[in-house]
Design a protein around this motif. Structure first.
Motif, PDB file in Angstrom:
ATOM      1  N   ALA A  10      51.582  23.115  76.757  1.00  0.00           N
ATOM      2  CA  ALA A  10      51.142  23.922  75.623  1.00  0.00           C
ATOM      3  C   ALA A  10      51.217  25.415  75.955  1.00  0.00           C
ATOM      4  N   CYS A  11      50.881  25.767  77.198  1.00  0.00           N
ATOM      5  CA  CYS A  11      50.996  27.164  77.642  1.00  0.00           C
ATOM      6  C   CYS A  11      52.454  27.606  77.630  1.00  0.00           C
ATOM      7  N   GLU A  12      53.329  26.736  78.094  1.00  0.00           N
ATOM      8  CA  GLU A  12      54.763  27.048  78.116  1.00  0.00           C
ATOM      9  C   GLU A  12      55.289  27.252  76.692  1.00  0.00           C
ATOM     10  N   ALA A  13      54.761  26.474  75.748  1.00  0.00           N
ATOM     11  CA  ALA A  13      55.221  26.585  74.359  1.00  0.00           C
ATOM     12  C   ALA A  13      54.872  27.951  73.769  1.00  0.00           C
ATOM     13  N   VAL A  14      53.716  28.492  74.144  1.00  0.00           N
ATOM     14  CA  VAL A  14      53.353  29.840  73.699  1.00  0.00           C
ATOM     15  C   VAL A  14      54.199  30.865  74.437  1.00  0.00           C
ATOM     16  N   ASN A 109      31.970  24.457  74.769  1.00  0.00           N
ATOM     17  CA  ASN A 109      31.379  24.977  73.532  1.00  0.00           C
ATOM     18  C   ASN A 109      31.725  26.437  73.288  1.00  0.00           C
ATOM     19  N   ALA A 110      32.154  27.136  74.345  1.00  0.00           N
ATOM     20  CA  ALA A 110      32.519  28.549  74.199  1.00  0.00           C
ATOM     21  C   ALA A 110      33.962  28.736  73.724  1.00  0.00           C
ATOM     22  N   VAL A 111      34.779  27.694  73.809  1.00  0.00           N
ATOM     23  CA  VAL A 111      36.196  27.798  73.427  1.00  0.00           C
ATOM     24  C   VAL A 111      36.377  28.283  71.990  1.00  0.00           C
ATOM     25  N   PRO A 112      35.602  27.779  71.012  1.00  0.00           N
ATOM     26  CA  PRO A 112      35.805  28.210  69.622  1.00  0.00           C
ATOM     27  C   PRO A 112      35.631  29.704  69.379  1.00  0.00           C
ATOM     28  N   VAL A 113      34.928  30.409  70.289  1.00  0.00           N
ATOM     29  CA  VAL A 113      34.746  31.848  70.127  1.00  0.00           C
ATOM     30  C   VAL A 113      36.094  32.542  70.014  1.00  0.00           C
ATOM     31  N   PHE A 114      37.060  32.097  70.831  1.00  0.00           N
ATOM     32  CA  PHE A 114      38.412  32.663  70.795  1.00  0.00           C
ATOM     33  C   PHE A 114      39.372  31.807  69.968  1.00  0.00           C
ATOM     34  N   ALA A 115      39.109  30.501  69.942  1.00  0.00           N
ATOM     35  CA  ALA A 115      40.021  29.584  69.250  1.00  0.00           C
ATOM     36  C   ALA A 115      40.164  29.917  67.770  1.00  0.00           C
ATOM     37  N   LYS A 116      39.103  30.463  67.168  1.00  0.00           N
ATOM     38  CA  LYS A 116      39.170  30.765  65.730  1.00  0.00           C
ATOM     39  C   LYS A 116      40.271  31.782  65.438  1.00  0.00           C
ATOM     40  N   TYR A 117      40.551  32.665  66.398  1.00  0.00           N
ATOM     41  CA  TYR A 117      41.609  33.648  66.190  1.00  0.00           C
ATOM     42  C   TYR A 117      42.991  33.003  66.350  1.00  0.00           C
ATOM     43  N   LEU A 118      43.077  32.038  67.266  1.00  0.00           N
ATOM     44  CA  LEU A 118      44.356  31.343  67.457  1.00  0.00           C
ATOM     45  C   LEU A 118      44.700  30.481  66.249  1.00  0.00           C
ATOM     46  N   ASP A 119      43.678  29.892  65.639  1.00  0.00           N
ATOM     47  CA  ASP A 119      43.907  29.031  64.481  1.00  0.00           C
ATOM     48  C   ASP A 119      44.458  29.811  63.294  1.00  0.00           C
ATOM     49  N   GLU A 120      44.224  31.128  63.303  1.00  0.00           N
ATOM     50  CA  GLU A 120      44.719  31.959  62.204  1.00  0.00           C
ATOM     51  C   GLU A 120      46.172  32.374  62.404  1.00  0.00           C
ATOM     52  N   ARG A 121      46.699  32.139  63.591  1.00  0.00           N
ATOM     53  CA  ARG A 121      48.076  32.545  63.896  1.00  0.00           C
ATOM     54  C   ARG A 121      49.076  31.574  63.300  1.00  0.00           C
ATOM     55  N   GLY A 123      52.383  29.284  63.461  1.00  0.00           N
ATOM     56  CA  GLY A 123      52.994  28.524  64.544  1.00  0.00           C
ATOM     57  C   GLY A 123      52.034  27.497  65.113  1.00  0.00           C
ATOM     58  N   GLU A 124      52.492  26.266  65.200  1.00  0.00           N
ATOM     59  CA  GLU A 124      51.647  25.175  65.684  1.00  0.00           C
ATOM     60  C   GLU A 124      51.324  25.281  67.164  1.00  0.00           C
ATOM     61  N   GLU A 125      52.121  26.060  67.910  1.00  0.00           N
ATOM     62  CA  GLU A 125      51.898  26.141  69.360  1.00  0.00           C
ATOM     63  C   GLU A 125      50.537  26.749  69.693  1.00  0.00           C
ATOM     64  N   HIS A 126      50.021  27.615  68.809  1.00  0.00           N
ATOM     65  CA  HIS A 126      48.719  28.245  69.071  1.00  0.00           C
ATOM     66  C   HIS A 126      47.584  27.225  68.912  1.00  0.00           C
ATOM     67  N   LYS A 127      47.666  26.439  67.850  1.00  0.00           N
ATOM     68  CA  LYS A 127      46.660  25.388  67.636  1.00  0.00           C
ATOM     69  C   LYS A 127      46.756  24.315  68.720  1.00  0.00           C
ATOM     70  N   ALA A 128      48.001  24.004  69.142  1.00  0.00           N
ATOM     71  CA  ALA A 128      48.205  22.984  70.176  1.00  0.00           C
ATOM     72  C   ALA A 128      47.583  23.414  71.504  1.00  0.00           C
ATOM     73  N   LEU A 129      47.624  24.720  71.772  1.00  0.00           N
ATOM     74  CA  LEU A 129      47.022  25.235  73.008  1.00  0.00           C
ATOM     75  C   LEU A 129      45.510  24.988  72.991  1.00  0.00           C
ATOM     76  N   VAL A 130      44.868  25.251  71.865  1.00  0.00           N
ATOM     77  CA  VAL A 130      43.427  25.036  71.733  1.00  0.00           C
ATOM     78  C   VAL A 130      43.094  23.560  71.950  1.00  0.00           C
ATOM     79  N   VAL A 131      43.842  22.690  71.293  1.00  0.00           N
ATOM     80  CA  VAL A 131      43.595  21.252  71.393  1.00  0.00           C
ATOM     81  C   VAL A 131      43.747  20.772  72.828  1.00  0.00           C
ATOM     82  N   SER A 132      44.803  21.222  73.501  1.00  0.00           N
ATOM     83  CA  SER A 132      45.056  20.764  74.876  1.00  0.00           C
ATOM     84  C   SER A 132      43.991  21.268  75.842  1.00  0.00           C
ATOM     85  N   LEU A 133      43.503  22.492  75.624  1.00  0.00           N
ATOM     86  CA  LEU A 133      42.447  23.032  76.491  1.00  0.00           C
ATOM     87  C   LEU A 133      41.153  22.255  76.298  1.00  0.00           C
ATOM     88  N   LYS A 134      40.801  21.974  75.050  1.00  0.00           N
ATOM     89  CA  LYS A 134      39.592  21.193  74.786  1.00  0.00           C
ATOM     90  C   LYS A 134      39.700  19.794  75.395  1.00  0.00           C
TER      91      LYS A 134
END
Length: 386
Positions: A10-14, A109-121, A123-134
């Motif tokens: 997922a990191c490579e995709a970004v 539980n702290a991931v969503p603090v930054f994830a909300k900004y990625l979800d607004e981007r 490209g699916e690669e940003h959302k996929a990064l959040v999912v894979s980290l969680k």
């Protein structure tokens, strides 16, 4: 391995700096795995030996933090990606916690603090990064809960079991101080060393967060330091002495008690920081465990009461941040520009997190060494007061 590989993909995709940071995260996991491999084959080490064992993992974590900071400055469009990943690496501190599941859950539980900004981007690669980290953090949490639910599992009896053996030996002999030292070694170095680790890893970060807020938080943080320092001095006497009389015990606890009374005065605090101060004042009551026969139950109750004020602090912080964001948007709209994004977690959230970690650290320490009450040294000297 599967979840770590999916996270790296997922990191490579970004791409770019996120891919670079993903590789460094993998090195952290590899270093920690090597340490755990050693832990499963050895008895619990001394404080200094533990520091040495933690060295490679801590070095890899520092690399992640410094690189993420540098790359965020150079790549502002990926700042939230990088800060999200670096922040999640606090979960790797579970090996020094007595409650690994809770520590990893806090990072998750702290991931969503930054994830909300990625979800607004786009490209699916940003959302996929959040999912894979969680997913990676959840897998780590499940692993720690299954195999290390009370702290890193060493291939030996823990200090609590040894202390229990000493107590039984004393009870059987009927003579304090007659324990067979060939069969039992009182863990004085570990009792003090792990308390020092608690001060360094849990209390100091809270004090730094309190200083960041300023005002009365600086004053109460100074008292918190005094209280922990007084208890550390007291524990040094405990590890060198047999249990004294109740009157003598009360006298040597006097310094700690005086500071705790001073801190308790903030329970009546008023003003903008009132809930912050009440949170600390109520939570610091945990240090009274030394005078109780059931310290684990007592400190657990204190930990469970923390949300009474921590939730109020967080709610007030969220409302304030919302107002500030609306004000920025209004201001920028009048100027015809775009409102700047906020910089992530604020100092109020940092304070709550650090204080909660500190009091949970006290609970873990008590569970490890004093679960049946304060453990004096059965082979120690008779405590003499001047």
């Amino acid at each position: 391995k599967k979840e770590l590989k999916e996270f790296q993909d997922a990191c490579e995709a970004v791409g770019g700096p996120v891919a670079e940071l993903g590789k460094l995260v993998a090195s952290v996991f590899n270093e920690q795995k090597a340490m755990i491999d050693k832990a499963t084959k050895m008895k619990r080490p001394s404080h200094d030996e533990m520091e040495t064992m933690l060295g490679p993992t801590e070095k890899a974590l520092m690399k992640v933090e410094s690189v993420a900071s540098d790359l965020a400055d150079e790549n502002p469009d990926l700042k939230n990606h990088l800060q999200m990943i670096a922040g999640a690496m606090s979960s790797m501190g579970w090996v020094t916690s007595c409650e690994p599941k809770n520590l990893i859950s806090d990072a998750l539980n702290a991931v969503p603090v930054f994830a909300k900004y990625l979800d607004e981007r786009e490209g699916e690669e940003h959302k996929a990064l959040v999912v894979s980290l969680k997913t990676l953090l959840r897998t780590l949490r499940d692993y720690a809960d299954k195999y290390h639910n009370a702290g890193l599992a060493w291939n030996s009896w823990n200090a609590q079991a040894q202390t229990s053996l000493a107590k039984k030996a004393v009870d059987a002999s009927g003579v304090s101080g007659s324990v067979d030292t060939e069969r039992y070694r009182y863990p004085a170095a570990e009792i003090l060393g792990d308390y020092d680790m608690l001060l360094r890893d849990k209390v100091v970060p809270f004090v730094q967060a309190a200083y960041g807020l300023g005002g009365e938080m600086v004053a109460i943080a100074d008292c918190v330091q005094k209280a922990f320092k007084a208890q550390r001095d007291f524990l040094e006497q405990v590890t060198a002495s047999r249990k004294p009389s109740d009157d003598d015990l009360e006298e040597i606890l006097e310094e700690t008690s005086e500071v705790l009374v001073e801190i308790a005065d903030w329970e009546e605090a008023e003003g903008e920081m009132s809930n912050h101060l009440k949170l600390v004042a109520n939570g610091m009551a945990a240090l009274a465990w030394v005078s109780l026969d059931t310290p684990v139950t007592y400190v657990t109750e204190v930990v469970n009461s923390l949300p009474v004020f921590s939730d109020k602090v967080l709610k007030e912080a969220a409302q304030r941040r919302k107002r500030e964001k609306e004000e920025r948007e209004k201001e920028e709209k009048e100027k015809g520009g775009e409102a700047a994004e906020d910089d992530g977690p604020d100092l109020d959230t940092e304070l709550v997190t650090r204080f909660r970690d500190a009091i949970r650290g006290v609970l873990g320490y008590v569970k490890q060494y004093h679960s049946q009450g304060l453990q004096w040294n059965p082979n120690g000297k008779q405590l003499t007061l001047q």
